[in-house]
Design an enzyme around this catalytic site. Sequence first.
Site, short mmCIF file in Angstrom:
data_model
loop_
_atom_site.label_atom_id
_atom_site.label_comp_id
_atom_site.label_asym_id
_atom_site.label_seq_id
_atom_site.Cartn_x
_atom_site.Cartn_y
_atom_site.Cartn_z
CE LYS A 78 -3.70 1.89 2.79
NZ LYS A 78 -4.74 2.09 3.86
CB SER A 157 -8.03 3.83 2.67
OG SER A 157 -7.10 3.36 3.64
CB SER A 181 -8.55 1.08 5.57
OG SER A 181 -9.20 2.51 5.33
N1 GLN Z 1 -13.48 4.59 6.02
C1 GLN Z 1 -12.65 4.97 7.14
C2 GLN Z 1 -12.35 6.49 7.20
O1 GLN Z 1 -12.74 6.99 6.16
C3 GLN Z 1 -11.56 4.22 7.63
C4 GLN Z 1 -10.38 4.53 7.08
C5 GLN Z 1 -9.27 3.84 7.22
O2 GLN Z 1 -9.28 2.73 8.01
N2 GLN Z 1 -7.92 4.03 6.83
O3 GLN Z 1 -11.87 7.14 8.06
#
Ligand code: GLN
Length: 493
Positions: A78, A157, A181
């Site tokens: 990532k 994400s 995410s």
């Molecule tokens: N969808 C969540 C957010 O927008 C989690 C994102 C994540 O886990 N990095 O914060």
Amino acid sequence: MTELTHLTIADALKGLEKKDFTATELTKAHVDAMAAAKSLNAFVTETPELAMRQAAESDKRRAAGKAGPLDGIPLAIKDLFCTKGVRTTASSHMLENFVPTYESTVSANLFRDGAVMLGKTSLDEFAMGSSNTTSYFGNVINPWKSGNGKDLVPGGSSGGSAAIVAARAAMGATGTDTGGSIRQPAAFCGIAGIKPTYGRCSRWGVIAFASSLDQAGVFARTTRDCAILLKSAAGFDPKDSTSANKPVPDYEAALTGNIKGLKVGIPKEYNVEGMPEEIARIWQQGTEWLKDSGAQIVDVSLPHTKYALATYYIIAPAEASSNLARYDGVRYGLREPGNDLREVYENTRAKGFGDEVKRRIMIGTYVLSAGYYDAYYIKAQKVRRLIAEDFTKAFQQCEVLLTPTAPSAAFAIGENQDDPIKMYLNDVFTVPASMAGVPGMSVPAGLNADGLPLGLQIIGRPWEEETVFRVSDVIEQKAAFTALPQTLRKKAA
Ligand code: GLN
């Protein structure tokens, strides 16, 4: 023989050991698959030459009898993990040309064990999102298609990592999970993914979003492969003061298939209003599979679940606003000129960040500002404690919890986009475990009526990833999930 790109990591390691193929051949097959999967836009930066070089070195190590536990396995990283000498962007214009001089501990651990890097995968900008639509480098497309052929989000994400593993162009990938995410994109892409206990993997060299929640983890197509990857990725790191000085167990050894007498909790509050029938059904199915396998199902309560999202969307932006203060156009990253220092800051941050990141910074600075700090931030911290205590109490009655991973299957690109609250609702089942710092894993459990994958989440006691893996493996055996994304079906036939 199975196509090389369709092997599991466990089988690929056996094949390499038996000299059925070389790391060079395995990597070349994945480099070709990456080229074929180009339209998914899963990578910000592809590193095929580096991969082929690393594969050649891996072959030499194996010939010399010095192969590591992941030697020759092609992985995607990532683009939130700093990689020495390889551009690391966090999918932001701000870091578009940032080339780190150091390697994150998690990626270093994987490479120490012989893994090969295929490239850096796209994400929601600075890991803020659930759809991978906020990347400066464009949307990532899910290899699964809905019945009407619409392009779907891979989740977020860590959407690029999940999409490319589902597309059989990487055997596994790293992810980070702050509020879901890893787990939600794993569910949307029909693969497995684990967010371990907070502190299990080092955060050193991972670009920070919300430091008290951020946790690195892994994706793969099977539970066993996740167990193999996490064993390498995890471990104490003196460079991260929140990393735990605990031995990393042999997670693969935990996959005994035996869950007789294991207590599985079903939290009643996860039966949220308006839950789609297909999600309720797969959850019920998962419960029955575990019961059939000898587990004891117990009803538990996590009474503060309903506050988890609201609390998360105070704490995460608060920490993000502090973490992102460093992008000022002076020290590194983008710099936009201005007539004085203030203008440099303003111009740089106005140009460098996308809308979602700005929204989070504004929420975060607001809840931290004098006068609102007590009302929002301190209050949220108190509620967070209550949420964590819910888990402690539930785990007195059971060893793991079973829940859906997400309230829907993958949705179409553009859907939920104009309504941040609707987008945030995606995290309803994943955020509580993040708030409590406990491990959570998503495993593919079936397809919905539209032919899209649905995931189940197993949440465990702190440091008990082994039990999470064991339960996930049992669900995987029962679900016998072998479906391929539509984009791959013809090729495999
Ligand atoms: N969808 C969540 C957010 O927008 C989690 C994102 C994540 O886990 N990095 O914060």
